[in-house]
Design a protein around this motif. Sequence first.
Motif, short mmCIF file in Angstrom:
data_model
loop_
_atom_site.label_atom_id
_atom_site.label_comp_id
_atom_site.label_asym_id
_atom_site.label_seq_id
_atom_site.Cartn_x
_atom_site.Cartn_y
_atom_site.Cartn_z
N GLY A 137 -0.73 -7.20 -6.01
CA GLY A 137 -0.29 -5.82 -5.94
C GLY A 137 -0.19 -5.35 -4.50
O GLY A 137 -0.36 -6.15 -3.57
N PRO A 138 0.09 -4.06 -4.26
CA PRO A 138 0.27 -3.54 -2.89
C PRO A 138 -0.90 -3.84 -1.96
O PRO A 138 -0.70 -4.31 -0.84
N ALA A 139 -2.12 -3.55 -2.41
CA ALA A 139 -3.28 -3.81 -1.54
C ALA A 139 -3.43 -5.30 -1.27
O ALA A 139 -3.77 -5.71 -0.15
N GLY A 140 -3.15 -6.12 -2.27
CA GLY A 140 -3.22 -7.56 -2.09
C GLY A 140 -2.22 -8.07 -1.08
O GLY A 140 -2.50 -8.97 -0.28
N ILE A 141 -1.02 -7.48 -1.07
CA ILE A 141 0.02 -7.87 -0.12
C ILE A 141 -0.39 -7.47 1.30
O ILE A 141 -0.22 -8.24 2.25
N ILE A 142 -0.92 -6.26 1.46
CA ILE A 142 -1.38 -5.83 2.77
C ILE A 142 -2.48 -6.76 3.28
O ILE A 142 -2.46 -7.20 4.43
N ASP A 143 -3.43 -7.07 2.41
CA ASP A 143 -4.51 -7.98 2.81
C ASP A 143 -3.97 -9.37 3.16
O ASP A 143 -4.45 -10.01 4.10
N LEU A 144 -2.97 -9.82 2.42
CA LEU A 144 -2.37 -11.13 2.69
C LEU A 144 -1.71 -11.15 4.07
O LEU A 144 -1.88 -12.10 4.85
N ILE A 145 -0.98 -10.09 4.40
CA ILE A 145 -0.33 -9.99 5.72
C ILE A 145 -1.39 -10.04 6.82
O ILE A 145 -1.27 -10.81 7.78
N THR A 204 -9.22 0.58 -0.57
CA THR A 204 -9.84 1.90 -0.40
C THR A 204 -8.87 2.89 0.22
O THR A 204 -8.74 4.04 -0.23
N LEU A 205 -8.14 2.45 1.24
CA LEU A 205 -7.18 3.33 1.90
C LEU A 205 -6.06 3.74 0.96
O LEU A 205 -5.66 4.91 0.90
N LEU A 206 -5.52 2.77 0.22
CA LEU A 206 -4.43 3.08 -0.71
C LEU A 206 -4.90 3.98 -1.84
O LEU A 206 -4.19 4.91 -2.24
N ASP A 207 -6.09 3.71 -2.38
CA ASP A 207 -6.61 4.55 -3.46
C ASP A 207 -6.84 5.98 -2.97
O ASP A 207 -6.54 6.95 -3.70
N SER A 208 -7.34 6.13 -1.74
CA SER A 208 -7.58 7.48 -1.20
C SER A 208 -6.26 8.22 -1.02
O SER A 208 -6.14 9.41 -1.36
N LEU A 209 -5.26 7.53 -0.50
CA LEU A 209 -3.95 8.16 -0.30
C LEU A 209 -3.31 8.50 -1.63
O LEU A 209 -2.72 9.59 -1.78
N ASN A 210 -3.43 7.62 -2.59
CA ASN A 210 -2.84 7.86 -3.91
C ASN A 210 -3.47 9.09 -4.56
O ASN A 210 -2.78 9.88 -5.20
N GLY A 211 -4.79 9.24 -4.37
CA GLY A 211 -5.45 10.41 -4.93
C GLY A 211 -4.93 11.71 -4.33
O GLY A 211 -4.72 12.70 -5.05
N ILE A 212 -4.68 11.71 -3.03
CA ILE A 212 -4.14 12.90 -2.37
C ILE A 212 -2.73 13.20 -2.86
O ILE A 212 -2.38 14.35 -3.16
N ILE A 213 -1.91 12.15 -2.96
CA ILE A 213 -0.52 12.33 -3.39
C ILE A 213 -0.46 12.87 -4.81
O ILE A 213 0.31 13.79 -5.11
#
Length: 201
Positions: free
Chosen positions: A85-93, A185-194
């Motif tokens: 998923g998105p977080a996994g891709i960021i971590d992979l990069i 954590t960063l993506l989940d926090s941003l998603n919550g705000i959005i």
Amino acid sequence: MPQVTPEYLAERRSSILAAARRCFAARGFHSTSMPDICAEAGMSAGGVYRYFDGKDELIRELAETAMAPVLRALREAADADPMPGPAGIIDLIHRTLLTDGASTATAPFMLQVWAEVVHNPGLRESQRRHTTELLDLLSAFTRRWADLDEESARAAARALTAMSLGTFLMQNVVEVDGEPTSATTLLDSLNGIICRSDHGG
């Protein structure tokens, strides 16, 4: 006199590039001299100049190849089951940037490349090509994650690239002396705000 094989020449070039990367990571592009690189490589100036014209060529070649492992890893991930998923891709990069053949020298090196792009047209063009290929690969992921059309997938890929770069800076500059915040954590926090903003909360 023993014959010099192409494999030997390639190995020497690779050794010099690795030494240059370590020097650039430790001292920065502008504070590193060719004598520094020669000493790190354990070679004479004549030996190094046999393979490279100077420091600028070393910087260009290292910058040109820096993203290749990331692009290769993303192509492989596209065939994975399950697909990250998105977080996994960021971590992979990030994981690939930090570990592919260069150890911890890669983070400060990449930060310098991105800074140098601002006033180095040659590097800017190189990084633009890499970014275009990166967006092509990430668009394939975003289309599959959310069944998006081409334009929307490309826009989502740009947002994912921005998140990846921002997270890399956060983890390797702002939080370099502490515990890095995970991409999840960063993506989940941003998603919550959005989500709250979309619902007027």
